[in-house]
Design a protein around this motif. Structure first.
Motif, short mmCIF file in Angstrom:
data_model
loop_
_atom_site.label_atom_id
_atom_site.label_comp_id
_atom_site.label_asym_id
_atom_site.label_seq_id
_atom_site.Cartn_x
_atom_site.Cartn_y
_atom_site.Cartn_z
N TRP A 1 15.71 55.34 -6.65
CA TRP A 1 14.99 54.56 -5.13
C TRP A 1 15.94 53.75 -4.40
O TRP A 1 16.04 53.92 -3.22
CB TRP A 1 13.85 53.98 -5.92
N GLU A 2 16.77 52.95 -5.13
CA GLU A 2 17.67 52.10 -4.29
C GLU A 2 18.64 52.88 -3.47
O GLU A 2 18.96 52.67 -2.44
CB GLU A 2 18.44 51.02 -5.12
N ARG A 3 19.11 54.01 -4.30
CA ARG A 3 20.27 54.80 -3.62
C ARG A 3 19.49 55.68 -2.32
O ARG A 3 20.26 55.69 -1.33
CB ARG A 3 20.79 55.84 -4.54
N GLN A 4 18.35 55.97 -2.58
CA GLN A 4 17.55 56.78 -1.59
C GLN A 4 17.29 55.88 -0.19
O GLN A 4 17.63 55.99 1.08
CB GLN A 4 16.39 57.40 -1.94
N PHE A 5 17.00 54.56 -0.58
CA PHE A 5 17.19 53.37 0.31
C PHE A 5 18.20 53.13 1.09
O PHE A 5 18.41 52.97 2.49
CB PHE A 5 16.51 52.09 -0.35
N ALA B 1 20.17 65.84 7.63
CA ALA B 1 20.62 65.62 6.33
C ALA B 1 19.40 65.37 5.28
O ALA B 1 19.52 65.13 4.09
CB ALA B 1 21.72 64.57 6.06
N ARG B 2 18.34 64.84 6.12
CA ARG B 2 17.26 64.51 5.36
C ARG B 2 17.37 63.28 4.48
O ARG B 2 16.69 63.30 3.18
CB ARG B 2 16.63 65.85 4.40
N THR B 3 17.84 62.24 4.90
CA THR B 3 18.08 61.21 4.20
C THR B 3 17.12 59.99 4.64
O THR B 3 16.78 59.00 3.90
CB THR B 3 19.53 60.58 4.38
N LEU C 1 7.36 69.30 6.14
CA LEU C 1 6.88 68.46 5.16
C LEU C 1 5.52 69.05 4.76
O LEU C 1 4.67 69.15 5.60
CB LEU C 1 6.62 66.95 5.44
N ASP C 2 4.99 68.86 3.60
CA ASP C 2 3.75 69.10 3.12
C ASP C 2 2.80 68.13 3.44
O ASP C 2 3.04 66.90 3.54
CB ASP C 2 3.60 69.44 1.71
N TYR D 1 10.78 67.79 0.07
CA TYR D 1 12.48 67.49 -0.09
C TYR D 1 12.63 68.07 -1.58
O TYR D 1 11.90 67.95 -2.50
CB TYR D 1 12.57 66.16 0.16
N ASP D 2 14.04 67.89 -1.79
CA ASP D 2 14.36 68.19 -3.08
C ASP D 2 14.56 66.69 -3.82
O ASP D 2 14.71 65.81 -3.28
CB ASP D 2 16.06 68.54 -3.25
#
Length: 340
Positions: free
Chosen positions: A184-188, A288-290, A269-270, A225-226
């Protein structure tokens, strides 16, 4: 830079920041974007964390969305000009870190007050090249908020960490290692540019919407998303009954190639709600969908903001909101919209 070009850039920047013309013009630099991004990863992450606190600490009505009168973004810092004393005190109190004996750190870990002067207070993260100014109110307001935060910490047996040395405390390091090192923190962190970018353009919700209020929160990712996907920044743009949703001007501003963010409509997106509820929702993400930004245009008539029924303590705010809604409606009259 030619005078007419500079004038156009300053005028356009005002829509995003709600600065005065001279303020906007004074921060334009040749060869730099008219609204510069934060110039390093630490600053972007700090601003994303600060944006979360702006959203999370907003609990009452205000004349300006989120209680932020204007924002002044620069490459290495950002100035949040706060609307009123109560809002300024609450926001500062929320970001100051304190340690609860069970291991919980409240506020932003590592945050310290770097300066206190006539403008307000500058906060940053110890050991990092970061900066944000909280201004718009007399310094005594911020000093009083600090004192009250110290007193609350003492009364509850907590430890006021922001008054410590100019380095992370053992409590903050332990909390960070335990809670802020996972997926979660890496995605943030990967998507921090999106929250930082919205914070740097927060004036749009004052200048380009006819909403009575804007609220928001940091949400989990959604299907499309993946893996679990990026952090979702959800913003509810709330209109009184009968007022048009001015979606298109805000969408165009958010995606503008010069002033906006590097995002596009996220049609892949769904839906997580029935289609009829999603009709007035718009999602943006990057190639990049980040990062994921979700705008949700809704209707709710708050009695506190109706001049014929508002309590006395909301009268001034209700009048200011009414003026803003009227001005925004007149500006975009004739454009398409949805009546709530």
């Amino acid at each position: 830079m030619r005078h007419d070009q500079l004038s156009r850039l300053a005028t356009r920047r005002q829509l995003y920041t709600n600065e005065s013309y001279q303020q906007a013009k004074s921060l334009l630099r040749p060869g730099r974007p008219p609204i510069p991004p934060a110039d390093c990863a630490d600053q972007r992450i700090f601003e994303a964390t600060l944006f979360h606190q702006v959203l999370d600490s907003y609990t009452d009505f205000s004349a300006y969305p989120f209680g932020i009168r204007r924002v002044r973004p620069q490459p290495d810092t950002i100035d949040l000009v706060i609307e009123g004393e109560q809002r300024a005190a609450r926001l500062l109190s929320r970001v100051l870190p304190s340690y609860e004996p069970d291991g919980e750190v409240h506020g932003i870990p590592g945050l310290r007050v770097r300066q206190r002067d006539h403008r307000g207070v500058e906060v940053h993260i110890a050991g990092q090249r970061t900066s944000a100014w909280l201004t718009g109110q007399p310094l005594k307001v911020f000093k009083r908020a600090e004192t009250e935060s110290l007193e609350r910490a003492a009364d509850t047996g907590w430890k006021a960490l922001w008054r410590g040395p100019e380095q992370w405390s053992a409590e903050e390091l332990a909390f960070e290692q335990r809670w802020n090192t996972g997926t979660w923190e890496r995605q943030f962190r990967a998507g921090a540019w999106s929250a930082s970018g919205v914070l740097r353009r927060i004036g749009l919700f004052h200048t380009l919407t006819a909403a009575d209020a804007v609220t928001g929160y940091k949400g989990l990712g959604i299907n499309g998303y993946d893996g679990s996907g990026p952090v979702r920044w959800c913003l509810d743009i709330i209109h009184r009954s009968g007022v048009r949703y001015q979606k298109q001007p805000l969408i165009e501003a958010m995606t503008d190639p010069v002033f906006g963010l590097p995002v596009a409509r996220a049609h892949h997106l769904d839906a997580i709600y029935p289609p009829e509820q999603m009709e007035n929702w718009t999602r943006f993400d990057d190639e990049a969908r980040t990062g994921l930004i979700e705008l949700r245009f809704t209707t709710c008539t708050y009695e506190q903001l109706q001049l014929v029924s508002c309590p006395p303590r909301y009268r001034t705010i209700a009048e200011a909101v009414q003026r803003r809604v009227t001005a925004a409606t007149q500006t975009t009259r004739g454009r398409g919209g949805v009546v709530g």
